[in-house]
Design a protein around this motif. Structure first.
Motif, PDB file in Angstrom:
ATOM      1  N   SER A  83       0.807  -1.222   0.000  1.00 56.17           N
ATOM      2  CA  SER A  83       0.000   0.000   0.000  1.00 56.17           C
ATOM      3  C   SER A  83       0.836   1.266   0.000  1.00 56.17           C
ATOM      4  N   VAL A  84       2.163   1.132   0.008  1.00 55.62           N
ATOM      5  CA  VAL A  84       3.058   2.297  -0.021  1.00 55.62           C
ATOM      6  C   VAL A  84       3.470   2.556  -1.469  1.00 55.62           C
ATOM      7  N   ASP A  85       3.183   3.758  -1.956  1.00 56.21           N
ATOM      8  CA  ASP A  85       3.589   4.133  -3.312  1.00 56.21           C
ATOM      9  C   ASP A  85       5.102   4.023  -3.460  1.00 56.21           C
ATOM     10  N   GLY A  86       5.540   3.381  -4.527  1.00 51.13           N
ATOM     11  CA  GLY A  86       6.965   3.247  -4.795  1.00 51.13           C
ATOM     12  C   GLY A  86       7.639   2.122  -4.034  1.00 51.13           C
ATOM     13  N   SER A  87       6.856   1.270  -3.343  1.00 49.24           N
ATOM     14  CA  SER A  87       7.450   0.108  -2.676  1.00 49.24           C
ATOM     15  C   SER A  87       7.759  -0.970  -3.712  1.00 49.24           C
ATOM     16  N   VAL A  88       8.517  -1.965  -3.320  1.00 53.25           N
ATOM     17  CA  VAL A  88       8.842  -3.075  -4.217  1.00 53.25           C
ATOM     18  C   VAL A  88       7.557  -3.721  -4.735  1.00 53.25           C
ATOM     19  N   LEU A  89       6.611  -3.986  -3.841  1.00 51.44           N
ATOM     20  CA  LEU A  89       5.373  -4.651  -4.256  1.00 51.44           C
ATOM     21  C   LEU A  89       4.524  -3.757  -5.147  1.00 51.44           C
ATOM     22  N   VAL A  91       5.615  -1.392  -7.199  1.00 50.87           N
ATOM     23  CA  VAL A  91       6.286  -1.312  -8.509  1.00 50.87           C
ATOM     24  C   VAL A  91       6.046  -2.584  -9.314  1.00 50.87           C
ATOM     25  N   LEU A  92       6.161  -3.737  -8.683  1.00 49.06           N
ATOM     26  CA  LEU A  92       5.954  -4.998  -9.400  1.00 49.06           C
ATOM     27  C   LEU A  92       4.498  -5.180  -9.809  1.00 49.06           C
ATOM     28  N   ALA A  93       3.559  -4.719  -8.990  1.00 49.57           N
ATOM     29  CA  ALA A  93       2.141  -4.816  -9.347  1.00 49.57           C
ATOM     30  C   ALA A  93       1.809  -3.903 -10.523  1.00 49.57           C
ATOM     31  N   ALA A  94       2.521  -2.782 -10.639  1.00 47.96           N
ATOM     32  CA  ALA A  94       2.262  -1.833 -11.726  1.00 47.96           C
ATOM     33  C   ALA A  94       2.765  -2.337 -13.072  1.00 47.96           C
ATOM     34  N   ASP A  95       3.755  -3.241 -13.072  1.00 46.43           N
ATOM     35  CA  ASP A  95       4.289  -3.779 -14.324  1.00 46.43           C
ATOM     36  C   ASP A  95       4.576  -5.268 -14.169  1.00 46.43           C
ATOM     37  N   PRO A  96       3.524  -6.097 -14.092  1.00 44.59           N
ATOM     38  CA  PRO A  96       3.738  -7.528 -13.891  1.00 44.59           C
ATOM     39  C   PRO A  96       4.378  -8.243 -15.077  1.00 44.59           C
ATOM     40  N   LEU A  98       7.160  -7.128 -16.397  1.00 47.41           N
ATOM     41  CA  LEU A  98       8.590  -6.768 -16.296  1.00 47.41           C
ATOM     42  C   LEU A  98       9.085  -6.192 -17.623  1.00 47.41           C
ATOM     43  N   GLY A  99       8.373  -5.188 -18.088  1.00 48.89           N
ATOM     44  CA  GLY A  99       8.771  -4.546 -19.339  1.00 48.89           C
ATOM     45  C   GLY A  99       8.543  -5.428 -20.550  1.00 48.89           C
ATOM     46  N   ASP A 100       7.463  -6.193 -20.552  1.00 46.88           N
ATOM     47  CA  ASP A 100       7.100  -7.105 -21.644  1.00 46.88           C
ATOM     48  C   ASP A 100       8.090  -8.257 -21.845  1.00 46.88           C
ATOM     49  N   ARG A 101       8.792  -8.629 -20.781  1.00 46.39           N
ATOM     50  CA  ARG A 101       9.733  -9.752 -20.878  1.00 46.39           C
ATOM     51  C   ARG A 101       9.088 -11.090 -20.502  1.00 46.39           C
ATOM     52  N   VAL A 102       8.037 -11.030 -19.670  1.00 48.65           N
ATOM     53  CA  VAL A 102       7.382 -12.255 -19.205  1.00 48.65           C
ATOM     54  C   VAL A 102       5.867 -12.090 -19.318  1.00 48.65           C
ATOM     55  N   ASP A 103       5.151 -13.203 -19.173  1.00 44.35           N
ATOM     56  CA  ASP A 103       3.691 -13.137 -19.187  1.00 44.35           C
ATOM     57  C   ASP A 103       3.170 -12.500 -17.898  1.00 44.35           C
ATOM     58  N   SER A 104       3.747 -12.897 -16.764  1.00 41.35           N
ATOM     59  CA  SER A 104       3.352 -12.304 -15.488  1.00 41.35           C
ATOM     60  C   SER A 104       4.396 -12.582 -14.423  1.00 41.35           C
ATOM     61  N   ALA A 105       4.477 -11.666 -13.483  1.00 45.88           N
ATOM     62  CA  ALA A 105       5.328 -11.821 -12.300  1.00 45.88           C
ATOM     63  C   ALA A 105       4.501 -11.361 -11.107  1.00 45.88           C
ATOM     64  N   ILE A 106       4.140 -12.300 -10.244  1.00 46.10           N
ATOM     65  CA  ILE A 106       3.234 -12.033  -9.136  1.00 46.10           C
ATOM     66  C   ILE A 106       3.945 -12.341  -7.819  1.00 46.10           C
ATOM     67  N   VAL A 107       3.891 -11.404  -6.881  1.00 41.59           N
ATOM     68  CA  VAL A 107       4.480 -11.624  -5.560  1.00 41.59           C
ATOM     69  C   VAL A 107       3.651 -12.684  -4.835  1.00 41.59           C
ATOM     70  N   THR A 108       4.341 -13.701  -4.313  1.00 43.18           N
ATOM     71  CA  THR A 108       3.662 -14.778  -3.600  1.00 43.18           C
ATOM     72  C   THR A 108       3.955 -14.788  -2.107  1.00 43.18           C
ATOM     73  N   MET A 109       5.033 -14.115  -1.683  1.00 45.23           N
ATOM     74  CA  MET A 109       5.380 -14.132  -0.272  1.00 45.23           C
ATOM     75  C   MET A 109       6.333 -12.996   0.038  1.00 45.23           C
ATOM     76  N   VAL A 110       6.145 -12.399   1.196  1.00 48.51           N
ATOM     77  CA  VAL A 110       7.080 -11.416   1.744  1.00 48.51           C
ATOM     78  C   VAL A 110       7.334 -11.822   3.179  1.00 48.51           C
ATOM     79  N   GLY A 111       8.577 -11.817   3.586  1.00 54.77           N
ATOM     80  CA  GLY A 111       8.846 -12.198   4.972  1.00 54.77           C
ATOM     81  C   GLY A 111      10.302 -12.453   5.229  1.00 54.77           C
TER      82      GLY A 111
END
Length: 134
Positions: A83-89, A91-96, A98-111
């Motif tokens: 929920s923090v603008d400009g956080s790792v999560l 940024v990754l949610a805004a471009d899943p 990865l610059g059109d390199r993959v079909d999707s990149a989804i965060v599955t775990m933080v810890g």
């Protein structure tokens, strides 16, 4: 099918372009880190998809902040909070893709918060795992 190098490049470029100023991004694990930083660590491939037209890869990131003062844990929290603008999560949610390199990149775990030494320098750290299809 995305090569591992494509995934690593996409993570580095996407994060470097989107993270807040002052957060360094490292494409590879290094011996000297200028924190705060995000390091693309490595990958685990799903053996069932290794030769398929679309691979399933788990990518691992390490988020690091200075251990000089305990208030840096607040910065670590902000870097992994979706929920923090400009956080790792964020940024990754805004471009899943990865610059059109993959079909999707989804965060599955933080810890895995903890203390980590790199080159005899201490950091507070957290890990971020992603499932990448490409």
């Amino acid at each position: 099918m995305a090569l591992l190098a494509d995934i690593r490049d996409g993570l580095e470029e996407t994060l470097a372009a989107g993270l807040n100023d002052g957060v360094n991004v490292y494409r590879l694990p290094v011996d000297r880190i200028d924190a705060p930083a995000v390091v693309v660590m490595g990958f685990r491939m799903d053996p069932e998809t290794m030769m398929a037209s679309v691979r399933r890869v788990r990518a691992e990131l390490l988020v690091l902040v200075s251990r000089r003062h305990v208030d840096q844990v607040d910065l670590l929290d902000a870097l992994v909070d979706p929920s923090v603008d400009g956080s790792v999560l964020d940024v990754l949610a805004a471009d899943p893709s990865l610059g059109d390199r993959v079909d999707s990149a989804i965060v599955t775990m933080v810890g895995d918060y903890g203390e980590l030494a790199v080159g005899d320098i201490g950091y507070y750290s957290a890990s971020v795992s992603l499932e990448v299809l490409g």
